[in-house]
Design an enzyme around this catalytic site. Structure first.
Site, PDB file in Angstrom:
ATOM      1  N   LYS A 279       0.852  -1.209   0.000  1.00  0.00           N
ATOM      2  CA  LYS A 279       0.000   0.000   0.000  1.00  0.00           C
ATOM      3  C   LYS A 279       0.878   1.246   0.000  1.00  0.00           C
ATOM      4  O   LYS A 279       0.606   2.211  -0.726  1.00  0.00           O
ATOM      5  CB  LYS A 279      -0.934  -0.010   1.210  1.00  0.00           C
ATOM      6  CG  LYS A 279      -2.016  -1.068   1.081  1.00  0.00           C
ATOM      7  CD  LYS A 279      -2.910  -1.152   2.286  1.00  0.00           C
ATOM      8  CE  LYS A 279      -3.947  -2.238   2.107  1.00  0.00           C
ATOM      9  NZ  LYS A 279      -3.500  -3.595   2.410  1.00  0.00           N
TER      10      LYS A 279
ATOM     11  N   GLN B 112      -5.250  -2.242   8.806  1.00  0.00           N
ATOM     12  CA  GLN B 112      -4.936  -3.568   8.273  1.00  0.00           C
ATOM     13  C   GLN B 112      -5.565  -4.639   9.167  1.00  0.00           C
ATOM     14  O   GLN B 112      -5.366  -4.635  10.381  1.00  0.00           O
ATOM     15  CB  GLN B 112      -3.403  -3.753   8.220  1.00  0.00           C
ATOM     16  CG  GLN B 112      -2.950  -5.049   7.582  1.00  0.00           C
ATOM     17  CD  GLN B 112      -3.253  -5.120   6.074  1.00  0.00           C
ATOM     18  OE1 GLN B 112      -3.159  -4.128   5.367  1.00  0.00           O
ATOM     19  NE2 GLN B 112      -3.638  -6.290   5.613  1.00  0.00           N
TER      20      GLN B 112
ATOM     21  N   ASP C  20     -11.814   2.494   3.308  1.00  0.00           N
ATOM     22  CA  ASP C  20     -12.088   1.102   2.944  1.00  0.00           C
ATOM     23  C   ASP C  20     -13.428   0.633   3.506  1.00  0.00           C
ATOM     24  O   ASP C  20     -13.696  -0.572   3.563  1.00  0.00           O
ATOM     25  CB  ASP C  20     -10.953   0.154   3.337  1.00  0.00           C
ATOM     26  CG  ASP C  20     -10.699  -0.883   2.231  1.00  0.00           C
ATOM     27  OD1 ASP C  20     -10.746  -0.509   1.044  1.00  0.00           O
ATOM     28  OD2 ASP C  20     -10.471  -2.059   2.557  1.00  0.00           O
TER      29      ASP C  20
END
Ligand code: NAP
Length: 289
Positions: free
Chosen positions: A51, A95, A118
């Site tokens: 990322k 994450q 996200d």
């Protein structure tokens, strides 16, 4: 015999990145993504590093927050609270998986929906279900993008998704169900309690697998001409040698399918590019463009 067309992700990702760079050039300052990791697992390290590399490639700044996996949940909460009140941070990505002692729902609620690129926050997930997304999470967005890039229609067609996670399966199903371009699919979602997976997958015009089970789907589970999107990148070690394989047995599937995304090199690079697109969107929302 292999006949399926390979739907490679790199050219699609390159097009997305080019557009992202153009949008960043129109901003006064580069956008900033904060990544939060609470793990010392090598795969998580790798995913976060990818990322960061994707951000560097387009000119997005990164804030890298790492916590020990045995740190108290309160420390993670504090980190998220700090990031939420930091006006220089446009986007936050946590994450997962998180350690067992951390309640995921509490983490979801702590995120600021505006920077939650996200789609972790219940509000953002709810908006996606309602057909009015603030952000489409990177992996479901990547599936839609690769289908569009290779002119694979989904409207009115049978799309079968294997996997019902909050991160991929559920948002993806809703993304493909939405009204309008890229949507209007008839979606079936399968999971580990689906009794006869092959019966469901054989109905698919487009099959998307996101279950993390190496080579679960074989030739007999596909109908001729299906388009297969294999989201998973499962690491498999045999006699000391590690390879990356998808949820689909590509060798046998390629004889039946019309097209298939390779693993690696399919959805992965597009997902990273779509994340950068969401970060830019967050930055544009902040400055009101
Ligand atoms: P997850 O949370 O573990 O969810 C897996 C889903 O697959 C669950 O819904 C599970 O069913 C279902 N499943 C497991 N075994 C199955 C079986 N034998 N038959 C049918 N369904 C089965 O995983 P995730 O976070 O959604 O990730 C899915 C995969 O995508 C992983 O391999 C991950 O590494 C990969 N991934 C790829 C990208 C990318 O950009 N390419 C990004 C993120 C993740 P239950 O709900 O019944 O347990």
């Amino acid at each position: 015999m292999s006949r399926a067309r390979r739907l490679r992700g790199q050219p699609v990702a390159a097009t997305v990145r080019e557009a992202v760079r153009g949008r960043i050039a129109d901003l006064d300052t580069p956008p900033t993504l904060a990544t939060v990791m609470m793990s010392d697992d090598a795969s998580d390290e790798r995913f976060v590093a990818l990322k960061h590399d994707a951000c560097a490639e387009v000119g997005i700044d990164v804030v890298d927050r790492r916590l020990a996996p045995d740190a108290p949940a309160s420390r993670l909460h504090r980190t998220l609270d700090e990031l939420a009140s930091d006006s220089t941070v446009d986007a936050v990505f946590v994450q997962v998986p998180l350690p067992d002692h951390v309640a995921l729902n509490e983490v979801r609620r702590r995120l600021d929906p505006e920077t939650d690129v996200d789609c972790f926050h219940p509000t953002n997930l709810g908006r996606l279900v309602a057909g009015n997304p603030r952000y489409v999470p990177a992996t479901p967005a990547a599936v839609g993008r690769i289908l569009a890039a290779y002119d694979v229609p989904v409207a009115g067609r049978e799309v079968v998704v294997v996997g019902r996670s909050e991160a991929i399966g559920k948002p993806l199903a809703n993304h493909l169900l939405r009204r309008g371009p890229g949507g209007d699919a008839t979606v079936t979602v399968c999971h580990s309690r689906t009794p006869d997976l092959g019966r469901a997958t054989r109905r698919a015009d487009v099959l998307v697998t996101a279950c993390g089970v190496p080579e679960l789907v074989t030739e007999e589970m596909l109908s001729p001409g299906v388009v297969v999107i294999d989201v998973s990148a499962n690491r498999r070690t045999v006699e000391g040698e590690t390879t990356v394989v998808g949820d689909v047995d590509h060798e046998s599937a390629a004889a039946v399918a019309a097209a298939i995304t390779p693993v690696p090199g399919g959805i992965g690079p597009v997902t990273l590019a779509m994340l950068t697109q969401n970060v830019v969107r967050a930055a544009e929302r902040r400055v009101g463009t």
